[in-house]
Design a protein around this motif. Structure first.
Motif, short mmCIF file in Angstrom:
data_model
loop_
_atom_site.label_atom_id
_atom_site.label_comp_id
_atom_site.label_asym_id
_atom_site.label_seq_id
_atom_site.Cartn_x
_atom_site.Cartn_y
_atom_site.Cartn_z
N LEU A 77 -6.75 2.68 5.41
CA LEU A 77 -7.48 2.70 4.15
C LEU A 77 -6.48 3.02 3.06
N ASN A 78 -6.35 2.11 2.09
CA ASN A 78 -5.37 2.26 1.03
C ASN A 78 -6.04 2.87 -0.20
N LEU A 116 -0.14 3.42 -9.70
CA LEU A 116 -1.08 3.52 -8.59
C LEU A 116 -0.80 2.48 -7.51
N HIS A 117 -1.00 2.90 -6.30
CA HIS A 117 -0.88 2.01 -5.15
C HIS A 117 -1.78 0.78 -5.32
N ILE A 118 -2.98 0.99 -5.86
CA ILE A 118 -3.94 -0.13 -5.96
C ILE A 118 -3.50 -1.16 -7.00
N PHE A 119 -2.80 -0.74 -8.06
CA PHE A 119 -2.28 -1.74 -9.01
C PHE A 119 -1.29 -2.66 -8.32
N ARG A 120 -0.47 -2.11 -7.44
CA ARG A 120 0.47 -2.95 -6.69
C ARG A 120 -0.27 -3.87 -5.74
N MET A 121 -1.33 -3.38 -5.11
CA MET A 121 -2.10 -4.20 -4.18
C MET A 121 -2.78 -5.37 -4.89
#
Length: 321
Positions: free
Chosen positions: A108-109, A277-282
């Motif tokens: 889970l990211n 944020l990790h999610i921006f990269r995702m």
């Protein structure tokens, strides 16, 4: 968060809560008024909704904005509506209470990184809708702020109305937008299932703006930070951490920016956190200015309606604005 499914990445959950909420109090966010450009009708001022005066008040309001959900025919239980999550979530405590079967753990990211979490399946019922089978991520109640969260798997085909004055939310109920202030509508389009505002900018910089009712605070990416500080180089920055529901943290910088605008509605001098944020990269949003608009901004309005069927967002201004 993001879950890795068979080698592909699927947006799951964001909980962008700031730890040091008191840091936002100095910004005077609660004192900022909404301004309206040409085209909005005016009505006589009347006593009505007063937005939270600081980020602690936003947190208190956020924790009360829940909707009743039945799980396996029991309840209802107060679930937070999270338009930044593709999949709904149930607390480990409620899953244990209902003796739900635990599935395999899967990556889970979250906003800060990746963590393995278990899953389960259950029948969910929202309001007058028929019960449907749902796959649920399982996280501690303390991390998600209650017994569960509703994601886009349950919300993304209907309409969600956040009524901040009555501190309630409804799903697919009634054509009228609650409240007595001016109403403003803006077009949106779906990106990875989420509604993205078509016409938005911050400090005059066009942005990709996601509406995230599951995030307490508004967070911009580093591309937005670079452009904003180049335009306003004397803007002071304050260090704060951002915490994910997985318990991981990531450093962020808090700054007041001159204007956050949706179409014809502007909030002057608004505090925004910037983080890699990790999610921006995702989402492959490292180079384009992007922002997650949380409840701190949404609660400036008396009512917010996200209509996924018609790809539009409706805002009701406080009557006294």
């Amino acid at each position: 968060m993001m879950r890795a499914m068979g080698g592909s990445l699927d947006r799951r959950l964001l909980m962008g809560g700031l730890i040091a909420l008191g840091v936002g109090g100095a910004s005077g966010a609660g004192a900022q008024s909404l301004s309206i450009e040409n085209g909005a009708s005016r009505i006589p001022p009347a006593p009505g909704y007063a937005p939270p005066t600081n980020l602690r008040g936003v947190l208190d309001l956020y924790q009360r904005m829940t909707g009743p959900v039945r799980v396996e025919g029991t309840g209802p239980y107060p679930f937070v509506a999270d338009t930044g999550a593709n999949q709904s979530v149930i607390s480990a405590e409620l899953a244990t209470q209902l003796k739900l079967p635990t599935g395999d753990s899967q990556p889970l990211n979250g906003v800060a990184g990746v963590q393995d979490t278990p899953t389960t399946t259950a029948m969910l019922q929202l309001g007058g809708r028929p019960a449907v089978a749902a796959t649920l991520s399982v996280l501690p109640a303390a991390a998600i702020g209650g017994p569960g969260m509703l994601g886009l798997d349950q919300l993304g085909t209907g309409r969600l109305t956040l009524d901040f004055q009555s501190q309630s939310l409804t799903i697919d109920q009634g054509p009228a937008l609650p409240g007595s202030g001016d109403e403003y509508r803006t077009r949106a389009h779906k990106r990875d299932g989420q509604l993205t505002l078509v016409d938005a900018d911050i400090a005059g910089i066009p942005v990709i703006a996601f509406l995230d009712s599951g995030a307490q605070n508004t967070i911009g990416n580093m591309a937005l930070r670079q452009l904003a500080l180049a335009r306003y180089p004397t803007t002071p920055l304050r260090q704060v951490p951002i915490v994910s529901v997985t318990g991981q943290t990531i450093p962020a910088e808090f700054a007041d920016l001159p204007a956050l605008r949706f179409g014809g509605v502007t909030l002057p001098n608004w505090p925004v956190a910037f983080a890699d944020l990790h999610i921006f990269r995702m989402w492959d949003l490292e180079r384009e200015p992007a922002i997650l608009i949380g409840v701190d901004v949404l609660s400036r309005f008396e009512t917010v309606c996200l209509d996924f069927r018609h790809d539009e967002v409706r805002f009701r201004l406080p009557a006294r604005a």
